[in-house]
Scaffold this active site. Structure first.
Site, PDB file in Angstrom:
ATOM      1  N   GLY A 263      -4.153  -5.415 -12.058  1.00 58.54           N
ATOM      2  CA  GLY A 263      -3.517  -6.567 -12.693  1.00 58.54           C
ATOM      3  C   GLY A 263      -2.036  -6.753 -12.470  1.00 58.54           C
ATOM      4  O   GLY A 263      -1.477  -7.775 -12.870  1.00 58.54           O
ATOM      5  N   CYS A 380      -1.816  -2.477   1.035  1.00 58.97           N
ATOM      6  CA  CYS A 380      -0.920  -1.334   0.853  1.00 58.97           C
ATOM      7  C   CYS A 380      -1.210  -0.294   1.928  1.00 58.97           C
ATOM      8  O   CYS A 380      -1.271   0.900   1.653  1.00 58.97           O
ATOM      9  CB  CYS A 380      -1.042  -0.735  -0.553  1.00 58.97           C
ATOM     10  SG  CYS A 380      -2.690  -0.152  -0.984  1.00 58.97           S
TER      11      CYS A 380
END
Length: 435
Positions: A263, A380
Site C-alpha cells: 500500500g 524494484c
C-alpha cells in the site's frame, strides 16, 4: 525460555527446512519469546545476517571442515554458520564468546561429541582470522564470496552493466540499509515530523531527492515509534516515494494502482491528491488488502478503496476511466536484496518467466487509462529484461502511448535508481502518456 542464540538457531533451521520467509519467522519468534531491546536487536542480526552472509560463510567453512558441508548434519552446519557469522561480521561480540556459545548450542542440540568438532573448527578459524582464504580479485569466486551473492547474480550484473558497475552495485547492496520514513502530509510536514523525532531522541536526516522523506539513524528501533502508530508517517524507501510522485496525480483525479499491496505507493498517491478524488487499489491477494485498508485508516486517507483483481485480467468497467494508472509489478527484487536476504538464495528462474507477466499487467493497466492520461511502470529490480525490455516492447506494440517526462525524476522518461549512485533501493520507473 530459549536464549537469543537458541532462538536464532531454531529460526534458521525452520527457514532452511520449510523455506519460510525470514521476516515472517523473525516476527513470529520475537512475539513468541518476547524479545525486546538488545536481545531483539541481537536476535534479528543473527538470523538475517547468517542468511545474508551464508555464501561467504560456507566458503570460509569449507577451508576448515574436512568433508563436504552438505555431508554435515543440518543442525551442526547451522550452528557453525551462526558461529562464523558472529566471528567474521559482528565486531561487538568477542570471538571467544561466539565460539563458546556455539559449543554450548552443540552440547544441547546435537549428538554427543559434536561439540568438540564445533569447538575445533571455530577455534581454528579464529586463529587464522587474519589470513583467511579470501579469493583474489581475478578469481571466478571473487564477487560471489566478497559480496555473499550467488555466482549467477554476479555474472548477471556483470553482463548487463560491466564488471566495475556490477561490483559497485553488489557493494551497495551489502550495506546495512537504514530505515526511511515518508511523512504524512495530510497530518504534518517533514520539518515538524523531524522535530518530533528529535524530541524523542531519534536522530534522522532529510532525503536528498524526495521532499517528503526522513532517513533514520542506523540502529533506530521503530516498533514503538509513536509517529508511526499515530499515522504521522509510514516506512517507504526514497525511490518508492519518487515513484508515487512521478505518477503526477492531482487533487480530484481518478487513479488506479493495479498491484497495490502493501500500500505504500497508494498512500503517497493519496497524499499527492490531498485526499480528494478517487483512488482504487487493486491486488491479486485478498488477504493482503487488509494491510492497505488498515494503513489508509491509520494515515487518515478517505479516498482509497480496495478490490481483489488479477493484474493480468481486465475489468471492463474500468476501461478508459482513470487519469493515472500505476503498474508497480511483481519482480525478481534484485534491487532490494539488502533488505530481503532470502532473495540471495533464489534460483534465477524468475528472470525468465517474469517479463511476460509484467508485460501483461502493463498492457492491462494501459486499458484503464483515459485519453490524455498517464501510465507508470515500476519495479524494484535491476534487470533490464524486466525493465527496459518490457518498456520497449510496450511502446512498440502500443503506438497510442508515448514516453512522458512530466513529474519524473530529473525530467527523464525512464529512470533506473542504482543503489551505489543514489543510496536508495535498486528501482526502475518509466512513464507514458496516452495520446
Amino acid at each position: 525460555m530459549a536464549t537469543v542464540r537458541e532462538a536464532a538457531l531454531q529460526s534458521l533451521i525452520r527457514c532452511e527446512k520449510s523455506g519460510k520467509y525470514s521476516n515472517l519467522e523473525v516476527d513470529a519468534a520475537i512475539k513468541k519469546y518476547g524479545f525486546s531491546g538488545s536481545d531483539r536487536a541481537l536476535f534479528t542480526a543473527l538470523v538475517y545476517g547468517t542468511i545474508e552472509k551464508r555464501i561467504t560463510i560456507d566458503y570460509m567453512l569449507a577451508a576448515f571442515v574436512d568433508r563436504p558441508l552438505e555431508k554435515l548434519e543440518p543442525t551442526v552446519l547451522t550452528i557453525l554458520r551462526l558461529g562464523v557469522y558472529q566471528i567474521l561480521f559482528l565486531d561487538r561480540i568477542p570471538d571467544r564468546a561466539a565460539c563458546h556459545e556455539s559449543v554450548e548450542l552443540a552440547k544441547f542440540h546435537t549428538h554427543r561429541g559434536t561439540s568438540g568438532f564445533v569447538n575445533g573448527v571455530l577455534r581454528n578459524l579464529i586463529r587464522q582470522k587474519d589470513k583467511l582464504p579470501w579469493p583474489s580479485k581475478d578469481s571466478e569466486h571473487y564477487l560471489s564470496v566478497t559480496y555473499a551473492c550467488p555466482p549467477w547474480l554476479c555474472e548477471h550484473f556483470a553482463l548487463q552493466y560491466g564488471a566495475e558497475k556490477a561490483e559497485a552495485i553488489l557493494a551497495a547492496l551489502n550495506v546495512n540499509p537504514r530505515i526511511t520514513l515518508r511523512v504524512n502530509t495530510l497530518k504534518t510536514t517533514r520539518e515538524a515530523l523531524r522535530e518530533t523525532l528529535l524530541s524523542l531522541g531519534v536522530m534522522c536526516e532529510e532525503t536528498k531527492l524526495s521532499p517528503y522523506g526522513l532517513i533514520l539513524d542506523e540502529y533506530t528501533p521503530i516498533t514503538t515509534l509513536s509517529p508511526l502508530t499515530e499515522g504521522l508517517c509510514f516506512v517507504q524507501d526514497e525511490a518508492s516515494q519518487l515513484c508515487a510522485m512521478a505518477l503526477g496525480a492531482k487533487t480530484g483525479d481518478r487513479v488506479i494502482d493495479t498491484c497495490s499491496c502493501p500500500g505504500g505507493k497508494s498512500f503517497g498517491i493519496a497524499m499527492a491528491m490531498a485526499n480528494e478524488g478517487r483512488l482504487l487499489s487493486l491486488d491479486l491477494h485478498e488477504s493482503k488488502l487488509s494491510l492497505v485498508e488498515n494503513g489508509a485508516a491509520r494515515l487518515g486517507i478517505g479516498i482509497l478503496s480496495t478490490a481483489v483483481q488479477n493484474g493480468t485480467q481486465p475489468r471492463e468497467d474500468l476501461k478508459e476511466t482513470a487519469d493515472h494508472v500505476l503498474c508497480d509489478v511483481p519482480c525478481s527484487g534484485l534491487g532490494v536484496i539488502a533488505k530481503k536476504p532470502d532473495l540471495r538464495h533464489k534460483a534465477p528462474d524468475d528472470l525468465a518467466r517474469l517479463p511476460d507477466i509484467q508485460y501483461r499487467i502493463l498492457v492491462n493497466g494501459a486499458s484503464y487509462v483515459r485519453k490524455g492520461g498517464t501510465l507508470l511502470y515500476s519495479t524494484c529490480t535491476l534487470n533490464r529484461e524486466e525493465n527496459e525490455a518490457v518498456v520497449d516492447r510496450f511502446l512498440q506494440e502500443h503506438p497510442t502511448f508515448t514516453p512522458c517526462s512530466d513529474d519524473m525524476p530529473f525530467g527523464r522518461e525512464r529512470m533506473t535508481f542504482f543503489p551505489d549512485e543514489y543510496g536508495t533501493d535498486g528501482f526502475f520507473i518509466a512513464k507514458f502518456r496516452k495520446e
